[in-house]
Design a protein around this motif. Structure first.
Motif, PDB file in Angstrom:
ATOM      1  N   ARG A  54       0.848  -1.194   0.000  1.00  0.00           N
ATOM      2  CA  ARG A  54       0.000   0.000   0.000  1.00  0.00           C
ATOM      3  C   ARG A  54       0.883   1.243   0.000  1.00  0.00           C
ATOM      4  O   ARG A  54       1.903   1.301   0.695  1.00  0.00           O
ATOM      5  CB  ARG A  54      -0.918  -0.012   1.210  1.00  0.00           C
ATOM      6  N   PHE A  55       0.447   2.218  -0.770  1.00  0.00           N
ATOM      7  CA  PHE A  55       1.188   3.463  -0.931  1.00  0.00           C
ATOM      8  C   PHE A  55       0.267   4.632  -0.636  1.00  0.00           C
ATOM      9  O   PHE A  55      -0.933   4.575  -0.899  1.00  0.00           O
ATOM     10  CB  PHE A  55       1.734   3.581  -2.355  1.00  0.00           C
ATOM     11  N   ALA A  56       0.851   5.701  -0.096  1.00  0.00           N
ATOM     12  CA  ALA A  56       0.097   6.918   0.204  1.00  0.00           C
ATOM     13  C   ALA A  56       0.858   8.112  -0.366  1.00  0.00           C
ATOM     14  O   ALA A  56       2.094   8.137  -0.346  1.00  0.00           O
ATOM     15  CB  ALA A  56      -0.077   7.077   1.709  1.00  0.00           C
ATOM     16  N   ARG A  57       0.097   9.077  -0.848  1.00  0.00           N
ATOM     17  CA  ARG A  57       0.723  10.299  -1.343  1.00  0.00           C
ATOM     18  C   ARG A  57       0.623  11.347  -0.246  1.00  0.00           C
ATOM     19  O   ARG A  57      -0.448  11.586   0.308  1.00  0.00           O
ATOM     20  CB  ARG A  57       0.063  10.776  -2.627  1.00  0.00           C
ATOM     21  N   ARG A  58       1.754  11.949   0.046  1.00  0.00           N
ATOM     22  CA  ARG A  58       1.847  12.936   1.113  1.00  0.00           C
ATOM     23  C   ARG A  58       2.633  14.122   0.569  1.00  0.00           C
ATOM     24  O   ARG A  58       3.746  13.939   0.073  1.00  0.00           O
ATOM     25  CB  ARG A  58       2.556  12.295   2.303  1.00  0.00           C
ATOM     26  N   ALA A  59       2.042  15.317   0.675  1.00  0.00           N
ATOM     27  CA  ALA A  59       2.686  16.537   0.162  1.00  0.00           C
ATOM     28  C   ALA A  59       3.120  16.362  -1.299  1.00  0.00           C
ATOM     29  O   ALA A  59       4.198  16.802  -1.697  1.00  0.00           O
ATOM     30  CB  ALA A  59       3.864  16.932   1.047  1.00  0.00           C
ATOM     31  N   GLY A  60       2.276  15.671  -2.079  1.00  0.00           N
ATOM     32  CA  GLY A  60       2.535  15.504  -3.504  1.00  0.00           C
ATOM     33  C   GLY A  60       3.529  14.411  -3.865  1.00  0.00           C
ATOM     34  O   GLY A  60       3.844  14.244  -5.039  1.00  0.00           O
ATOM     35  N   ARG A  61       4.034  13.664  -2.892  1.00  0.00           N
ATOM     36  CA  ARG A  61       5.008  12.599  -3.156  1.00  0.00           C
ATOM     37  C   ARG A  61       4.458  11.259  -2.684  1.00  0.00           C
ATOM     38  O   ARG A  61       3.812  11.179  -1.653  1.00  0.00           O
ATOM     39  CB  ARG A  61       6.311  12.886  -2.425  1.00  0.00           C
TER      40      ARG A  61
END
Length: 129
Positions: A113-120
């Motif tokens: 699982r991946f999450a995008r944080r502050a555009g990254r």
């Protein structure tokens, strides 16, 4: 910076210079969860623990990622991708990665699982399959 000019990318996505090298070298961020997953696989294959650490979500990241120099990563197959595009905040990538180590050949089958944080994009966690 790892140079393997003119060679195929360890992730199987094309030439290293156009595939994972720009992401591993910090020239640009991964645009999708799958691209980040491929770059992380390549970092394991090239024993670049700094990229693995940098791309691990701060909430779930260990003190030091395990990048075992005695393990050779020999192939990656993407099974499925759910979400994780440029406009998503979450994504899932299921993959199978072949390896060879001190105890012989093996496979890692995982749903990451991946999450995008502050555009990254960041690796969040995984369920082994």
């Amino acid at each position: 910076m790892t140079r393997i000019a003119g060679r195929a990318c360890p992730c199987g996505g094309g030439a290293y210079a156009e595939c994972c090298e720009p992401v591993l070298d910090g020239v640009r961020p991964a645009l999708t969860a799958e691209e980040l997953m491929r770059s992380r696989y390549t970092a394991y294959a090239l024993h670049q623990a700094d990229h693995v650490f940098r791309t691990w979500h701060p909430r779930t990241r260990p003190d030091r990622p395990l990048v075992d120099p005695d393990v050779a990563w020999e192939g990656l197959r993407i099974v499925r991708v759910e979400a994780g595009g440029p406009d998503d905040d979450m994504g899932t990538v299921e993959f199978v990665a072949r390896n060879r180590g001190p105890h012989g050949h093996g496979e890692l089958h995982e749903v990451s699982r991946f999450a995008r944080r502050a555009g990254r994009w960041f690796y969040l966690d995984a369920d082994p399959s």
